[in-house]
Design a protein around this motif. Structure first.
Motif, PDB file in Angstrom:
ATOM      1  N   VAL A  30       0.837  -1.200   0.000  1.00 17.74           N
ATOM      2  CA  VAL A  30       0.000   0.000   0.000  1.00 17.74           C
ATOM      3  C   VAL A  30       0.877   1.257   0.000  1.00 17.74           C
ATOM      4  O   VAL A  30       1.758   1.397   0.839  1.00 17.74           O
ATOM      5  CB  VAL A  30      -0.943   0.019   1.236  1.00 17.74           C
ATOM      6  CG1 VAL A  30      -1.926   1.174   1.147  1.00 17.74           C
ATOM      7  CG2 VAL A  30      -1.691  -1.307   1.364  1.00 17.74           C
ATOM      8  N   PHE A  32       2.027   5.269   0.378  1.00 18.01           N
ATOM      9  CA  PHE A  32       1.718   6.399   1.246  1.00 18.01           C
ATOM     10  C   PHE A  32       1.052   7.501   0.417  1.00 18.01           C
ATOM     11  O   PHE A  32       1.383   7.677  -0.759  1.00 18.01           O
ATOM     12  CB  PHE A  32       2.997   6.940   1.903  1.00 18.01           C
ATOM     13  CG  PHE A  32       3.543   6.022   2.954  1.00 18.01           C
ATOM     14  CD1 PHE A  32       2.911   5.920   4.184  1.00 18.01           C
ATOM     15  CD2 PHE A  32       4.666   5.246   2.711  1.00 18.01           C
ATOM     16  CE1 PHE A  32       3.394   5.065   5.161  1.00 18.01           C
ATOM     17  CE2 PHE A  32       5.155   4.380   3.675  1.00 18.01           C
ATOM     18  CZ  PHE A  32       4.523   4.283   4.909  1.00 18.01           C
ATOM     19  N   ALA A  39       4.320   0.678   1.824  1.00 16.46           N
ATOM     20  CA  ALA A  39       4.469  -0.297   2.897  1.00 16.46           C
ATOM     21  C   ALA A  39       4.188  -1.657   2.260  1.00 16.46           C
ATOM     22  O   ALA A  39       3.126  -1.859   1.682  1.00 16.46           O
ATOM     23  CB  ALA A  39       3.491  -0.014   4.022  1.00 16.46           C
ATOM     24  N   ILE A  42       1.385  -5.461   3.994  1.00 19.04           N
ATOM     25  CA  ILE A  42       0.697  -5.222   5.263  1.00 19.04           C
ATOM     26  C   ILE A  42      -0.719  -5.769   5.159  1.00 19.04           C
ATOM     27  O   ILE A  42      -1.310  -5.817   4.077  1.00 19.04           O
ATOM     28  CB  ILE A  42       0.671  -3.730   5.654  1.00 19.04           C
ATOM     29  CG1 ILE A  42       0.037  -2.875   4.541  1.00 19.04           C
ATOM     30  CG2 ILE A  42       2.073  -3.230   5.980  1.00 19.04           C
ATOM     31  CD1 ILE A  42      -0.342  -1.484   5.003  1.00 19.04           C
ATOM     32  N   THR A  61       0.179  -1.181  12.001  1.00 14.28           N
ATOM     33  CA  THR A  61       0.872   0.094  12.257  1.00 14.28           C
ATOM     34  C   THR A  61       2.389  -0.042  12.466  1.00 14.28           C
ATOM     35  O   THR A  61       3.146   0.751  11.894  1.00 14.28           O
ATOM     36  CB  THR A  61       0.194   0.855  13.425  1.00 14.28           C
ATOM     37  OG1 THR A  61      -1.082   1.321  12.959  1.00 14.28           O
ATOM     38  CG2 THR A  61       1.009   2.043  13.895  1.00 14.28           C
ATOM     39  N   ILE A  64       3.908  -0.259   9.127  1.00 11.49           N
ATOM     40  CA  ILE A  64       3.763   1.019   8.413  1.00 11.49           C
ATOM     41  C   ILE A  64       4.791   2.025   8.933  1.00 11.49           C
ATOM     42  O   ILE A  64       5.448   2.726   8.162  1.00 11.49           O
ATOM     43  CB  ILE A  64       2.333   1.584   8.589  1.00 11.49           C
ATOM     44  CG1 ILE A  64       1.330   0.715   7.831  1.00 11.49           C
ATOM     45  CG2 ILE A  64       2.246   3.029   8.102  1.00 11.49           C
ATOM     46  CD1 ILE A  64      -0.122   1.041   8.126  1.00 11.49           C
ATOM     47  N   LYS A  65       4.958   2.054  10.259  1.00  9.58           N
ATOM     48  CA  LYS A  65       5.907   2.979  10.872  1.00  9.58           C
ATOM     49  C   LYS A  65       7.332   2.696  10.369  1.00  9.58           C
ATOM     50  O   LYS A  65       8.077   3.616  10.029  1.00  9.58           O
ATOM     51  CB  LYS A  65       5.836   2.834  12.396  1.00  9.58           C
ATOM     52  CG  LYS A  65       6.551   3.916  13.144  1.00  9.58           C
ATOM     53  CD  LYS A  65       6.395   3.753  14.648  1.00  9.58           C
ATOM     54  CE  LYS A  65       7.165   4.837  15.374  1.00  9.58           C
ATOM     55  NZ  LYS A  65       7.096   4.681  16.839  1.00  9.58           N
ATOM     56  N   ARG A  68       7.634   3.741   6.730  1.00  3.62           N
ATOM     57  CA  ARG A  68       7.659   5.204   6.613  1.00  3.62           C
ATOM     58  C   ARG A  68       9.080   5.734   6.839  1.00  3.62           C
ATOM     59  O   ARG A  68       9.525   6.658   6.185  1.00  3.62           O
ATOM     60  CB  ARG A  68       6.687   5.797   7.636  1.00  3.62           C
ATOM     61  CG  ARG A  68       6.574   7.289   7.609  1.00  3.62           C
ATOM     62  CD  ARG A  68       5.522   7.742   6.628  1.00  3.62           C
ATOM     63  NE  ARG A  68       5.499   9.196   6.542  1.00  3.62           N
ATOM     64  CZ  ARG A  68       5.543   9.860   5.405  1.00  3.62           C
ATOM     65  NH1 ARG A  68       5.587   9.223   4.262  1.00  3.62           N
ATOM     66  NH2 ARG A  68       5.511  11.167   5.395  1.00  3.62           N
TER      67      ARG A  68
ATOM     68  N   ILE B  27      -2.099   4.826   2.306  1.00  4.38           N
ATOM     69  CA  ILE B  27      -1.982   5.086   3.733  1.00  4.38           C
ATOM     70  C   ILE B  27      -1.952   6.591   3.917  1.00  4.38           C
ATOM     71  O   ILE B  27      -1.007   7.256   3.482  1.00  4.38           O
ATOM     72  CB  ILE B  27      -0.688   4.451   4.305  1.00  4.38           C
ATOM     73  CG1 ILE B  27      -0.692   2.943   4.059  1.00  4.38           C
ATOM     74  CG2 ILE B  27      -0.554   4.772   5.796  1.00  4.38           C
ATOM     75  CD1 ILE B  27       0.687   2.301   4.187  1.00  4.38           C
ATOM     76  N   ILE B  29      -1.153   9.885   5.262  1.00  6.25           N
ATOM     77  CA  ILE B  29      -0.120  10.313   6.217  1.00  6.25           C
ATOM     78  C   ILE B  29      -0.674  11.300   7.240  1.00  6.25           C
ATOM     79  O   ILE B  29      -0.048  11.566   8.254  1.00  6.25           O
ATOM     80  CB  ILE B  29       1.127  10.904   5.517  1.00  6.25           C
ATOM     81  CG1 ILE B  29       0.744  12.097   4.660  1.00  6.25           C
ATOM     82  CG2 ILE B  29       1.848   9.869   4.679  1.00  6.25           C
ATOM     83  CD1 ILE B  29       1.873  13.079   4.557  1.00  6.25           C
ATOM     84  N   ALA B  34      -2.446   5.767  12.463  1.00  3.63           N
ATOM     85  CA  ALA B  34      -2.165   4.645  11.557  1.00  3.63           C
ATOM     86  C   ALA B  34      -0.675   4.520  11.266  1.00  3.63           C
ATOM     87  O   ALA B  34      -0.149   3.409  11.152  1.00  3.63           O
ATOM     88  CB  ALA B  34      -2.942   4.809  10.249  1.00  3.63           C
ATOM     89  N   THR B  35       0.021   5.649  11.140  1.00  2.00           N
ATOM     90  CA  THR B  35       1.450   5.591  10.789  1.00  2.00           C
ATOM     91  C   THR B  35       2.348   5.465  12.021  1.00  2.00           C
ATOM     92  O   THR B  35       3.568   5.404  11.894  1.00  2.00           O
ATOM     93  CB  THR B  35       1.876   6.841   9.984  1.00  2.00           C
ATOM     94  OG1 THR B  35       1.577   8.010  10.761  1.00  2.00           O
ATOM     95  CG2 THR B  35       1.150   6.927   8.655  1.00  2.00           C
TER      96      THR B  35
END
Ligand SMILES: [Zn+2]
Lengths: 206, 94
Positions: A30, A32, A39, A42, A61, A64-65, A68, B27, B29, B34-35
């Motif tokens: 997915v 951003f 990501a 997920i 999450t 995703i973190k 990111r 996603i 931001i 969520a992030t």
């Protein structure tokens, strides 16, 4: 707390279908929303009617973190504030309604050209020596400002390649690109690239 | 659903993990829950400090029969709706 597995089902709103729909959990890549990468793999809720990704459970999450962090690389340099003002002015000339962050995209647009077009790389690599005088000696003392942009791994690779092609370091490449933008967008009465750039601005705003 | 009920339900959801994030192919931001920029506990604390005047509602874009709750407090902007027992977060950002 609930741990979802692929194949589990649930309900969420699908904006494309315009209603509450049933969804099934699946692993997906997915992106951003700011275009800074993906990501990978997920767990997400996918609309059973149209296959859109419509929900993300909390268990995704941490992944995703982590993604990111990898996705958003930062390119930073300190440049005399006149360079930043030139970028703001160029963006304003392309379209007065563009957000200030557009100047980062504009820089990357030219950086990409340096990475892919040898002619452009050559032109840009010579800019600094020729034009620095007028840009850096005209007003003293100089106020240095931080130029900072978050870029995707692909864009970071483009930037590295452009440094290679132009044989410039990071700060010099940014400055040289601004000087190129000055010559291409700010100075001409009728900038040649304007149509192309308006297109690019409209596409990157969506 | 009014302010008090929405506040109670969203705090409960954050405490027991009964929430999800609404997305549309990417996603968002601007959804920092969520992030992973903010934790459920931190969001619950912000909402706990909200009074009626921090709360507003609007119909959900794309599915107007669903009510979206918006909490604004100390520059935080928190937006969500409920489907059955699940809280669906749209945005959590400053
Ligand atoms: Zn759908």
């Amino acid at each position: 707390m609930k741990l979802y597995s692929p194949g589990d089902t649930g309900k969420a709103v699908c904006e494309d279908c315009g209603d509450i729909v049933s969804m099934t959990f699946q692993y997906r890549d997915v992106p951003f929303s700011d275009g800074s990468g993906l990501a990978h793999n997920i767990l997400v809720g996918v609309c059973d009617s149209c296959d859109s990704v419509i929900a993300i459970p909390p268990q995704s999450t941490p992944a995703i973190k982590a993604a990111r962090k990898v996705a958003a690389k930062s390119i930073e340099a300190k440049v005399p504030s006149l360079y930043i003002e030139a970028l703001d002015l160029a963006s304003y000339r392309i379209s007065p309604s563009l957000p200030r962050e557009f100047k980062n995209k504009l820089v990357m647009y030219f950086v990409h050209q340096c990475a892919t077009d040898e002619k452009m790389a050559k032109a840009v690599s010579r800019k600094l020596e020729a034009k620095k005088q007028t840009f850096e000696k005209s007003i003293a003392p100089h106020v240095l400002k931080r130029f900072s942009m978050k870029v995707s791994p692909d864009m970071a690779a483009d930037f590295d390649k452009a440094m290679d092609m132009t044989n410039l370091n990071k700060t010099s490449l940014i400055k040289s690109v601004v000087l190129q933008i000055n010559d291409d967008i700010i100075r001409p009465n009728r900038p040649k690239k304007m149509e192309e750039l308006k297109h690019f601005a409209a596409a990157s705003a969506g | 659903m009014g302010f008090s009920e929405a506040k109670k339900a969203v705090i409960n959801a954050l405490r027991n993990g009964n929430f999800m994030h609404a997305t549309r192919e990417s996603i968002e931001i601007k959804n920092e829950l969520a992030t992973g920029v903010v934790t459920p506990d931190e969001v619950a604390k912000i909402i706990k400090g909200c009074r009626g005047f921090n709360h507003s509602t609007s119909p959900l874009h794309g599915a107007p029969h669903i009510l979206v709750h918006i909490f604004k407090k100390n520059e935080w902007y928190i937006k969500f709706y409920f489907i059955d027992e699940t809280t669906m977060f749209i945005s959590v950002h400053k």
